[in-house]
Design a protein around this motif. Sequence first.
Motif, PDB file in Angstrom:
ATOM      1  N   ILE A 173       0.973  -1.332   0.184  1.00 24.45           N
ATOM      2  CA  ILE A 173      -0.125   0.089  -0.029  1.00 24.45           C
ATOM      3  C   ILE A 173       0.864   1.263   0.067  1.00 24.45           C
ATOM      4  O   ILE A 173       0.611   2.147  -0.641  1.00 24.45           O
ATOM      5  CB  ILE A 173      -0.990  -0.172   1.338  1.00 24.45           C
ATOM      6  N   TYR A 176       2.977   1.564  -3.522  1.00 23.11           N
ATOM      7  CA  TYR A 176       1.836   1.875  -4.553  1.00 23.11           C
ATOM      8  C   TYR A 176       1.450   3.283  -4.368  1.00 23.11           C
ATOM      9  O   TYR A 176       1.095   4.152  -5.300  1.00 23.11           O
ATOM     10  CB  TYR A 176       0.694   1.002  -4.970  1.00 23.11           C
ATOM     11  N   SER A 177       1.208   3.824  -3.083  1.00 20.87           N
ATOM     12  CA  SER A 177       0.981   5.345  -2.918  1.00 20.87           C
ATOM     13  C   SER A 177       2.058   6.316  -3.346  1.00 20.87           C
ATOM     14  O   SER A 177       1.671   7.142  -3.959  1.00 20.87           O
ATOM     15  CB  SER A 177       0.749   5.402  -1.288  1.00 20.87           C
ATOM     16  N   SER A 180       1.964   6.371  -7.104  1.00 15.85           N
ATOM     17  CA  SER A 180       0.865   6.997  -7.563  1.00 15.85           C
ATOM     18  C   SER A 180       1.233   8.623  -7.281  1.00 15.85           C
ATOM     19  O   SER A 180       0.803   9.467  -8.399  1.00 15.85           O
ATOM     20  CB  SER A 180      -0.546   6.703  -6.727  1.00 15.85           C
ATOM     21  N   SER A 181       1.926   8.926  -6.317  1.00 12.61           N
ATOM     22  CA  SER A 181       2.283  10.321  -6.061  1.00 12.61           C
ATOM     23  C   SER A 181       3.234  10.737  -7.075  1.00 12.61           C
ATOM     24  O   SER A 181       3.024  11.849  -7.832  1.00 12.61           O
ATOM     25  CB  SER A 181       3.009  10.342  -4.858  1.00 12.61           C
TER      26      SER A 181
END
Length: 127
Positions: free
Chosen positions: A51, A54-55, A58-59
Amino acid sequence: TLVFSLKHTTRVLRPDGSTRNSFPSGHTAHAFLAASIVHTEFRHKSPWYGIGAYSVASSVAALRMLNNRHWQSDVFAGAGIGILSAHLGYLSHRYRWGRKPAVAGLHASPMVWPGGSTGLTLTWQPR
């Protein structure tokens, strides 16, 4: 290899108009490649590693768009290439770490031919 060959083949203009190498986003591809590896290697310990990874990825994708360096299609393609690259890496090297290959005797690896052409080589070894 895939990111750079697509950049020079498609020649998409960046949103800020600076150069014609927008598609796909290399930063996003690298970030999602790393996130996929972190998720695969540490998912048995805690889902929070994936998590978090992937955060961050994505940022990176969001910041590439907010900084007016990439279109939305660039970062989506970059994310897909990064995730696909991680899965292909694990698929083609699974046997090296004592695990059975997903398909018995079938191996895939990236290839660069003379002249700079790139591709994927599939080899089959009967048992």
